[in-house]
Design an enzyme around this catalytic site. Structure first.
Site, PDB file in Angstrom:
ATOM      1  N   ASP A 194     -21.989 -32.556  73.448  1.00 47.16           N
ATOM      2  CA  ASP A 194     -20.937 -31.572  73.684  1.00 47.16           C
ATOM      3  C   ASP A 194     -20.251 -31.844  75.034  1.00 47.16           C
ATOM      4  O   ASP A 194     -20.675 -32.721  75.795  1.00 47.16           O
ATOM      5  CB  ASP A 194     -21.577 -30.163  73.655  1.00 47.16           C
ATOM      6  CG  ASP A 194     -20.657 -29.149  73.013  1.00 47.16           C
ATOM      7  OD1 ASP A 194     -19.428 -29.339  73.096  1.00 47.16           O
ATOM      8  OD2 ASP A 194     -21.163 -28.152  72.462  1.00 47.16           O
ATOM      9  N   ASP A 259     -13.554 -25.233  68.050  1.00 47.79           N
ATOM     10  CA  ASP A 259     -14.512 -24.788  67.031  1.00 47.79           C
ATOM     11  C   ASP A 259     -13.804 -24.092  65.870  1.00 47.79           C
ATOM     12  O   ASP A 259     -12.839 -23.366  66.072  1.00 47.79           O
ATOM     13  CB  ASP A 259     -15.518 -23.818  67.651  1.00 47.79           C
ATOM     14  CG  ASP A 259     -16.449 -24.533  68.610  1.00 47.79           C
ATOM     15  OD1 ASP A 259     -16.264 -25.749  68.820  1.00 47.79           O
ATOM     16  OD2 ASP A 259     -17.346 -23.877  69.154  1.00 47.79           O
TER      17      ASP A 259
END
Ligand code: GLA
Length: 584
Positions: A194, A259
């Site tokens: 990430d 997202d």
């Protein structure tokens, strides 16, 4: 030591360390001065054979449904459900633990300390707090296991006030080699990295992810265990321009957008995040970078939200169709113990999955939008004249949507067969076009098979071509006209006078890569911005492989130039390029 200062020191230590490692390994430098990984790094110890390049990964991830509440029980239940539901049989294989598996503690040697209650012993003789336990369990079901970290010092939980008390140090910055070695040693097969910490610290993703790729390759060499590399920096700094081939031996994926799940609502670490259909459509749109995608290297529009509360069956089907036609990773985010029969059928439709997993690994392109929101998308499939087509109605009223053979580069008045992939039904032969009535917010997905025209091949030996930087033709027994050119260093090779009927061309590149990791090249079409292409290993000196890429060319017989250079050293050996007849 103040936090900023500590980070600076960590980064400095990393830079020095990588410098030492690179010097030790005799590193090469690319044309733009970037350091390149040593060609001598073997990706898998003892493996003489190149590892096959994988299709987009399929599996499950904990994040969308379990947020930070992931533990051994959840992982075991989901793994069992993956098998019992028939999803494993359909090809889903990864069980990926996302953020929350670790709370950021390290021991005095910098090793990750795992919570023994969260990850207990599962069998006699095992030690609580050892991630190898859950990996062994997942492997025992014939599945593969994935793990998660951040490229910066802190993971996303630290920056999300909605996630409760912060976990300051859940990132791998300053510990890349140590952590990826640990992940491989525990037996994980997949790692998602990430970007929360990296973003916060203003790090350069192309630099950080390259360092991580080397750490992964080193871990693979030391453990003999391959880690699939999933880059999650939400499209920051256009990863499609630098990510293909960065991940070593057998492919990687890169997120292209934010997202897909709606932001969490309450101040809680638990519970399911909300799925939203508009996010599904917008992540699909953001994910379209066909010039960067080909076998083994995929744009990632995010984990899917199919089967999560708030999507209808029809929306789930559209979602699946969109991910399949874009050849995206199929990582399910729903709670697998709660899937309805209809959702399971959507997730396991083999004809739709085959579109996603097609060996060419290409993405769809939009071939028509005659009025706003009525769209035809097409993806070339392996085999001659085979196309997956999605007729997508984004409006609020039902409408007829057509696809014309001319839009697929098939002869305009020819006959082609049409098969409905959701209904598993042959619809018969059609001449020139196919039209379907598509309900509002829905889609129809068909396979079209027609007679494709002739492929035009352009060999490296054509006198019109140009070489600079010491590039030279060499004889090549296996090559189509006995000549090849190897890229690398400052060498460039330009194919001149390349013609295409359509402006969107599918280009097949015949090449050799005798190494065990992908080699890379950059391609500039008509002097424009370069795109990065990864060339997977082909085996020995005499085995020529092919990849198919997509690029925009000047159509209708106009002359194009295609310039290849390579930031890898050595780069791939080129044999020829072919413009496929179905260019749009
Ligand atoms: C980011 C990623 C998500 C998920 C969360 C975890 O938002 O994009 O996929 O991993 O972090 O915090």
């Amino acid at each position: 030591m103040p936090k900023q200062e500590k980070r600076r020191m960590n980064r400095m230590a990393m830079t020095i360390l990588s410098g030492l490692l690179l010097a030790f390994c005799g590193l090469a430098y690319g044309p733009s001065g970037e350091a390149l990984p040593p060609a001598s790094v073997k990706s898998v110890a003892g493996s003489a054979k190149p590892i096959p390049v994988p299709p987009p990964p399929m599996g499950w991830s904990s994040w969308n449904s379990f947020s930070n509440t992931i533990d051994s029980n959840v992982a075991m239940q989901q793994a069992k459900a993956l098998v019992a539901s028939g999803m494993q049989k359909a090809g889903y294989q990864y069980v990926n633990l996302d953020e929350g598996w670790w709370l950021g503690k390290r021991d005095q040697n910098g090793n990750i300390v795992v919570d023994p209650k969260q990850w207990p012993a599962l069998r006699p003789g095992e030690r609580a707090g050892d991630m190898a336990n859950i990996v062994k369990y997942i492997h025992s079901l014939g599945l593969k296991a994935g793990i998660y970290t951040d490229a910066g010092e802190a993971g996303c939980g630290y920056y999300g006030p909605d996630l409760g008390p912060p976990e300051p140090h859940t990132g791998s910055e300053g510990h890349y080699e140590q952590d990826f070695f640990q992940f491989a040693k525990w037996g994980f097969d997949y790692v998602k990295v990430d970007w929360c910490g990296g973003d916060h610290e203003n790090l350069d993703p192309a630099v950080q992810y390259r360092e991580i790729a080397w750490a992964i390759q080193k871990a693979e060499a030391e453990t003999g265990h391959h880690l699939f590399f999933s880059i999650c920096n939400w499209g920051r700094q256009s990863p499609w321009t630098w990510a293909p081939g960065i991940g070593g031996v057998s492919g990687d994926i890169w997120r292209v957008s934010g997202d897909i799940v709606a932001p969490i609502v309450a101040n809680t670490r638990s519970g399911s995040r909300r799925a939203s259909f508009p996010h599904v459509l917008s992540n699909f749109d953001h994910g379209i970078h066909p010039e960067a995608q080909h076998t083994g290297f995929y744009n990632d529009p995010d984990m899917m939200v199919i089967g999560m509360p708030s999507l209808s069956d029809a929306q789930n089907r559209v979602h699946m169709s969109l991910w399949a036609i874009s050849g995206a990773p199929l990582i399910v985010g729903a709670d697998l113990t709660k899937l309805s029969k209809a959702t399971l059928e959507t997730l396991t439709n083999r004809e739709v999955l085959a579109v996603d997993q097609d060996p060419l690994g290409l993405q769809c392109v939009k071939v028509a939008e005659p009025s706003a929101g009525l769209q035809a998308w097409a993806k070339r499939l392996a085999g001659s004249g085979r196309w997956a087509v999605l007729l997508l109605n984004r409006t609020t009223t039902s409408a007829s949507i057509s696809v014309y053979w001319s839009e697929l580069g098939l002869p305009p008045s020819s006959s082609a067969t049409v098969r409905d992939l959701w209904a598993h039904k042959d619809l018969g032969p059609y001449t020139s076009s196919y039209a379907a009535n598509v309900p509002a917010g829905d889609a129809v997905m068909v396979l079209i098979k027609g007679a494709e025209g002739k492929t035009t091949r352009f060999a490296v030996s054509s006198p019109a071509n140009e070489m600079t930087g010491g590039a030279a033709l060499a004889s090549c027994e296996a090559c189509s006209d006995g000549k090849s050119v190897t890229l690398g260093g400052n060498k460039t090779f330009t194919f001149r006078d390349i013609t295409s009927a359509g402006s969107h061309a599918d280009i097949q590149i015949a090449y050799i890569n005798t190494g065990q990791t992908p080699r890379c090249a950059e391609l500039r079409v008509n002097g424009q911005t370069a795109t990065r292409i990864a060339f997977p290993p082909t085996g020995g000196r005499n085995s020529v492989g092919e990849i198919t890429i997509e690029a925009d060319l000047k159509p209708s017989g106009a002359k194009n130039s295609l310039t290849f250079s390579s930031p890898c050293n050595p780069g791939p050996t080129l044999d020829s390029i072919s413009i496929l007849a179905g260019s749009l």
